[in-house]
Design a protein around this motif. Structure first.
Motif, short mmCIF file in Angstrom:
data_model
loop_
_atom_site.label_atom_id
_atom_site.label_comp_id
_atom_site.label_asym_id
_atom_site.label_seq_id
_atom_site.Cartn_x
_atom_site.Cartn_y
_atom_site.Cartn_z
N ARG A 72 0.90 -1.16 0.00
CA ARG A 72 0.00 0.00 0.00
C ARG A 72 0.94 1.21 0.00
N ASP A 127 -12.45 -8.57 -1.60
CA ASP A 127 -13.68 -7.96 -1.06
C ASP A 127 -14.83 -7.86 -2.06
N GLU A 223 -16.19 -7.44 8.84
CA GLU A 223 -15.19 -6.59 9.48
C GLU A 223 -15.65 -5.13 9.51
N HIS A 255 -6.23 -12.76 8.15
CA HIS A 255 -5.53 -12.83 6.87
C HIS A 255 -5.47 -14.24 6.27
N ARG A 258 -7.05 -14.57 2.95
CA ARG A 258 -6.52 -14.02 1.71
C ARG A 258 -5.56 -14.96 0.98
O1 F6P Z 1 -7.56 -6.56 0.53
C1 F6P Z 1 -8.75 -6.24 1.16
C2 F6P Z 1 -8.59 -6.49 2.63
O2 F6P Z 1 -8.30 -7.85 2.83
C3 F6P Z 1 -9.78 -6.08 3.46
O3 F6P Z 1 -10.80 -7.02 3.47
C4 F6P Z 1 -9.15 -5.87 4.80
O4 F6P Z 1 -9.89 -4.96 5.55
C5 F6P Z 1 -7.81 -5.30 4.44
O5 F6P Z 1 -7.52 -5.75 3.15
C6 F6P Z 1 -6.70 -5.68 5.36
O6 F6P Z 1 -5.55 -5.01 4.97
P1 F6P Z 1 -4.08 -5.30 5.48
O7 F6P Z 1 -3.62 -6.55 4.83
O8 F6P Z 1 -3.32 -4.10 5.05
O9 F6P Z 1 -4.18 -5.48 6.97
#
Ligand code: F6P
Length: 325
Positions: A72, A127, A223, A255, A258
């Protein structure tokens, strides 16, 4: 166009590698070179590049995460950073850029396009919260991961006659939670898009369902509910236990949602989107985002795309409410 770049930006999503692979393979097919920009916009500013070719994108289609890394990059919102990135691209002979990420990443692509580096964006986020497209890369894999995890939780709550309150990712959106909630047979679903009342939508629902003989319950919470209202799944679980007498536990899936090998849907859609993005650049298009409407892959102007508004599917929500008994 002789040389293009590709980067992944924002939260990683399963299928990003399949998109990168398709970008590279399509570019090779069209006679263009590809530079992989590592760590998203941050890597563009720092000239963190890697050559990508037909062979070194082998063996990534089935891998989760992103092999060219992501980040990011809040500083990329400023004009100075965008100008610098355009200069870096020019210096390195990069004439166009494919950006895979969420809508924050699209703003970066729009700004780069406006300052002279043609960009095409691809929606990649678990998301599915990007307004201009029905589908974002990673959503299906993530849903299947959530379903598999909650099915395991069901085994243990059923054995103990408990309630499990589960927090699902989605800082601003409840698409994951709503769809996963239906898939796991949740008794209650809380999402940020729909106003809720814990008493009416959770406690009463559990009491009513318990009175018909059910003795284990799943409550799915996005969330975004915690971000918006400050209430945690732990607090919701305590309230359920106090008010219904049903023993309750809570979990934040986090996480783990993901990661994992992308599903067939994510591999195929990511490949289609990567392929389309390169053709758009090759045709001289800029400031476009590849989208999916129904099952059709098409594209929009990024400015228009960022103005669109997406609402939760009310029919799907009503379906979930009526069958969660
Ligand atoms: O990529 C989207 C997401 O997974 C959201 O669902 C979540 O709120 C956010 O990213 C978490 O971000 P990070 O990995 O920066 O903690």
């Amino acid at each position: 166009m002789k040389k293009i770049g590709v980067l992944t930006s924002g939260g990683d999503a399963p299928g990003m590698n399949a998109a990168v692979r398709a970008v590279v393979r399509t570019a090779c097919y069209l006679g263009m070179e590809v530079v992989g920009v590592r760590y998203g916009y941050k890597g563009l500013l720092e000239e963190d590049f890697i050559e990508l070719n037909m062979r070194n994108v082998c063996d990534i289609i089935h891998r989760g995460g992103t092999k060219i890394y992501t980040a990011r990059c809040p500083e990329f919102r400023g004009e100075e950073a965008v100008r610098k990135a355009v200069d870096v691209a020019k210096k390195n002979g990069i004439e166009g850029l494919v950006v895979v990420g969420g809508d924050g990443s699209f703003r970066g692509a729009r700004d780069l396009s406006n300052f002279g580096l043609p960009c095409v964006a691809i929606p990649g986020t678990i998301d599915n919260d990007i307004v201009c497209t029905d589908y974002t890369i990673g959503f299906d894999t993530c849903l299947n991961t959530v379903q598999a995890l909650v099915d395991r939780l069901r085994d243990t709550i059923e054995s103990h006659s408990r309630c499990m309150v589960v927090e699902v990712m989605g800082a601003r959106a409840g698409y994951l939670t709503l769809n996963a909630g239906i898939a796991v047979g949740a008794t209650a679903i809380l999402i940020p898009e729909i106003p809720y009342d814990i008493e009416k939508n959770v406690i009463e629902k559990i009491r009513r369902t318990a009175s018909t003989g059910k003795h284990h319950f799943i409550v799915m919470v996005a969330e975004g509910v915690r971000f918006r209202d400050g209430i945690t799944v732990d607090e919701i679980a305590k309230k359920i236990e106090e008010e219904t007498g049903v023993e309750a536990r809570s979990i934040v899936l986090g996480h783990i949602q993901r990661g994992g090998s992308p599903s067939v849907r994510d591999r195929v859609v990511a490949s289609q989107m990567g392929h389309k993005a390169v053709h758009l650049l090759h045709e001289g298009k800029s400031n476009r985002v590849v989208v999916m409407h129904g099952e059709t892959i098409t594209d929009h102007d990024i400015n228009e795309a960022l103005e669109m508004s997406k609402t939760i599917d009310k029919d799907l929500y009503n379906c979930a409410m009526e069958i969660s008994l």
